[in-house]
Design an enzyme around this catalytic site. Structure first.
Site, short mmCIF file in Angstrom:
data_model
loop_
_atom_site.label_atom_id
_atom_site.label_comp_id
_atom_site.label_asym_id
_atom_site.label_seq_id
_atom_site.Cartn_x
_atom_site.Cartn_y
_atom_site.Cartn_z
CB CYS A 1 12.47 13.42 9.76
SG CYS A 1 11.42 14.18 10.99
CD GLU B 1 -3.12 4.66 3.52
OE1 GLU B 1 -2.10 4.49 4.17
OE2 GLU B 1 -3.38 4.00 2.48
CD1 TRP C 1 4.94 13.37 8.58
CD2 TRP C 1 5.25 12.63 10.65
NE1 TRP C 1 3.79 12.74 8.98
CE2 TRP C 1 3.96 12.27 10.23
CE3 TRP C 1 5.67 12.25 11.93
CZ2 TRP C 1 3.07 11.57 11.06
CZ3 TRP C 1 4.80 11.55 12.75
CH2 TRP C 1 3.51 11.21 12.31
CG ASN D 1 14.03 10.16 11.07
OD1 ASN D 1 12.97 10.31 11.68
ND2 ASN D 1 14.25 9.14 10.25
N GLY D 2 13.71 11.19 14.37
CA GLY D 2 13.52 10.39 15.58
C GLY D 2 12.91 11.24 16.67
CE LYS E 1 -3.76 1.87 0.38
NZ LYS E 1 -2.95 0.88 0.97
CG HIS F 1 -24.40 -7.72 15.43
ND1 HIS F 1 -25.43 -8.18 16.22
CD2 HIS F 1 -24.03 -8.76 14.65
CE1 HIS F 1 -25.66 -9.46 15.93
NE2 HIS F 1 -24.82 -9.83 14.98
CE LYS G 1 5.77 3.52 0.60
NZ LYS G 1 4.46 2.89 0.37
CD GLU H 1 -4.46 -2.24 1.92
OE1 GLU H 1 -4.40 -2.12 3.15
OE2 GLU H 1 -3.72 -1.60 1.14
C1 G6P Z 1 2.83 3.77 7.05
C2 G6P Z 1 2.56 3.76 5.56
C3 G6P Z 1 1.70 2.57 5.19
C4 G6P Z 1 2.36 1.28 5.66
C5 G6P Z 1 2.69 1.33 7.15
C6 G6P Z 1 3.59 0.18 7.56
O1 G6P Z 1 1.64 3.99 7.73
O2 G6P Z 1 1.91 4.96 5.17
O3 G6P Z 1 1.54 2.52 3.78
O4 G6P Z 1 1.53 0.20 5.41
O5 G6P Z 1 3.41 2.53 7.46
O6 G6P Z 1 4.82 0.31 6.91
P1 G6P Z 1 5.79 -0.88 6.56
O7 G6P Z 1 6.92 -0.21 5.84
O8 G6P Z 1 6.21 -1.46 7.88
O9 G6P Z 1 5.05 -1.85 5.73
#
Ligand code: G6P
Length: 610
Positions: free
Chosen positions: A2, A490, A75, A100-101, A487, A506, A605, A483
């Protein structure tokens, strides 16, 4: 997660609120809303499911205006993303709130309020707060007292903005566990979840502390701590400009941020390395002293930042000779664990506001780790303020939900930390010089890798109609494969799973057929020949292989293989460089599929709730 924006000003605030929401879109959300106290002193609001653009359309058709207002991107946690659940929530046309929370005890409060005649119009946890504040106003409290009284009953996390028809020139804000800043203007004041929202109207900010309640009018900001004592909090000037968080000529923020990496890494290194060594100023005397005494490292992080931690484990153990454990924060915080003597607790976070990482840090402080060190991208974030020691990554604002430049700058900052820690463990000057040289070559080598973009774009076409994919790596490249898979899933919504290549037989080998693209990162290192044997296992089962490799060791590009050759790079910095083609691959697959690259569905984010 949020996003909150609020304003009390002489001018009409609706446009400021909407622009603020646009600038918070990157946080991830599924509905949006806005409420203002209009010229007649009535509380009016618009809410819309979906994008801020939908809310802006409603506002364009039926404009609302006023000098005090709140806006929100939601959100969904409690209740689906519907208009009824969207914020601001309003009690009896009198009080409006954005939140937010998560309020954990909302059910009990709701039952109590229903008993007192309050009728609820949403499924949210938030609505209890606005009704509780209204109840306070009804018994004669002013808005500040009613808000303070209401939050005393709350368990959980919140950042709140509150306005009321009864006190039109006033905005109350409160924070406990979720981020909130106050923007200081001239004859006007604002609140927001982060500074980016307010950069068009101010660069001066007060960062609220946990438990703070702020009372804003046009002329004043008064802050009270959790015990109700009036406190002074410093006003800080942000170095960010409004343009820093804009897309420029790029089609997406993610593309911009991928291409910013050479410059971002140069920033991370700026003033921290000489030709031969990591400078004492890089980490500062306190951190250097702590690293000198360190016997172990415990890394905790989430998402992409967790992957950076996994890479760093290879470096801490392989270069600095320090035992290192890495754990996702949401697991770490709820596990009983032993704290070995001399352990540095290291958190990694782009935002510095990730709820689980913050909670793990607070837990670690209680448990008596030797020191807490944060590697973070956002100055003044909660993580930065609450850690003993900090190393900033200096990536600049990262807006795309899928993290790119934050990751590679985290790796760079981690390598600096490892080198500084390694000295005490016998890392010699010659090795240090080689490592520093490798770091200094990174920006140029990154440019060379980014030049492969059109080749990778062609490769992406093969993935568009696929539903699953595998990513393989060995050693320090395994977290890079993780990673790369993250990506792709996501932003393109293709199921992507990473495996250490040696584990293939395995289990996942059973999944391999011609419909399963298998992506592999294979720089020149000790494991590359073993990795190539693993690739043969895939090829023998008809799997299609996409290999990012060093020219010297690359397999031949033929029927079963698509090979993209990368420039020769230093073994230690290879994980940083091999990340780039995987970012580009995910990006181009998503563009071809037409997904929402910068704001992928269901994701946020900055994850400020558990
Ligand atoms: C969310 C974001 C990711 C990020 C993760 C951790 O899932 O979408 O991109 O890696 O949070 O966030 P931070 O701000 O702690 O790196």
């Amino acid at each position: 997660m949020c996003g909150i924006v609020g304003a009390v000003a002489e001018r009409d605030v609706a446009a400021i609120l909407l622009e603020g929401l646009r600038r918070l879109e990157y946080r991830g959300y599924d509905s949006a809303g806005l409420a203002v106290l209009d010229g007649e002193g009535a509380l009016r609001r618009h809410r819309a499911v979906g994008k801020v653009a939908a809310l802006a359309d409603t506002q364009a058709t039926t404009p609302l205006g006023g000098h005090t207002g709140l806006a929100h991107t939601r959100w969904a946690t409690h209740g689906a993303p519907t208009e009824a659940n969207a914020h601001p929530h309003v009690a009896r046309d009198d009080v409006a709130i954005v939140h937010n929370g998560i309020i954990e005890n909302h059910e009990a409060i709701r039952r109590d309020l229903e008993g007192r005649g309050y009728v609820f119009s949403s499924e949210t946890d938030t609505e209890v707060v606005v009704n509780e504040i209204h109840a306070g106003l009804e018994v004669g409290d002013d808005l500040l007292a009613a808000t303070r009284h209401a939050i005393r009953a709350l368990d959980g996390a919140y950042a709140l903005g509150v306005i009321s028809r009864r006190e039109p020139g006033r905005l109350i804000a409160a924070r406990q566990g979720s981020p909130l800043v106050v923007g200081v203007g001239i004859g006007e004041h604002f609140i927001a979840s982060d500074v980016a929202a307010l950069l068009p109207v101010t660069r001066r900010f007060i960062y609220l502390e946990e438990g703070d309640v702020a009372d804003l009018t046009r002329e004043s900001v008064t802050i009270y701590d959790r015990d109700g004592r009036r406190v002074e909090r410093p006003i800080k000037t942000s170095e960010l400009t409004a343009e820093a968080a804009e897309r420029g000529n790029f089609r997406h923020f993610m593309a911009k941020e991928i291409h910013e990496q050479p410059r971002a890494i140069a920033e991370t290194l700026e003033g921290r390395v000489s030709e031969r060594r990591v400078l004492a100023e890089a980490l500062g005397p306190e951190a250097t002293a702590v690293l000198d005494r360190a016997q172990r490292v415990q890394i905790v992080a989430c998402g992409t930042s967790y992957h950076a931690g996994l890479v760093a484990r290879y470096w801490f153990e392989g270069i600095a000779g320090l035992p290192c454990d890495v754990e996702v924060a949401s697991e770490f915080r709820y596990r009983t664990h032993v704290v070995p003597e001399g352990t540095v607790f290291l958190t990694i976070s782009q935002s510095g506001e990730t709820a689980d990482t913050l909670a793990a840090l607070r837990e670690a402080k209680r448990m008596g780790y030797m020191a807490t060190l944060a590697i973070c991208n956002v100055p003044e974030s909660s993580l930065v303020r609450e850690s003993d020691l900090v190393l900033m990554t200096r990536a600049g604002p990262e807006i795309g939900v899928a993290s790119t430049k934050a990751f590679t700058t985290q790796l760079t900052a981690l390598l600096l930390t490892v080198i500084a820690a390694g000295r005490h463990q016998g890392l010699d000057a010659e090795r240090e010089q080689a490592l520093v040289q490798a770091l200094r070559h990174l920006p140029r080598q990154m440019e060379e890798v980014l030049a492969l973009e059109s080749e990778i774009e062609t490769l992406a076409e093969d993935f568009v109609d696929k539903r699953h994919s595998l990513f393989l790596g060995r050693g320090v490249q395994y977290p890079i494969a993780m990673e790369g898979a993250l990506k792709l899933k996501e932003i393109s919504y293709i199921h992507a799973e990473a495996y250490p290549a040696g584990e293939l037989k395995h289990g996942p080998l059973a999944l391999v057929d011609s419909e399963m693209p298998v992506v592999t990162v294979a720089p020149r290192d000790d494991l590359v020949e073993k990795l190539k044997s693993n690739l043969q296992e895939v090829r023998a089962r008809g799997g299609r292989l996409y290999v990012f490799a060093d020219a010297a060791t690359a397999p031949r590009d033929d029927d079963g293989y698509r090979v993209i050759t990368l420039p020769a790079v230093d073994e230690v910095t290879a994980p940083i460089l091999y990340t780039l083609p995987l970012q580009l691959l995910a990006y181009h697959v998503a563009v071809l599929k037409g997904t929402d690259v910068d704001q992928p569905r269901n994701l946020a984010k900055s994850v400020t709730v558990e």
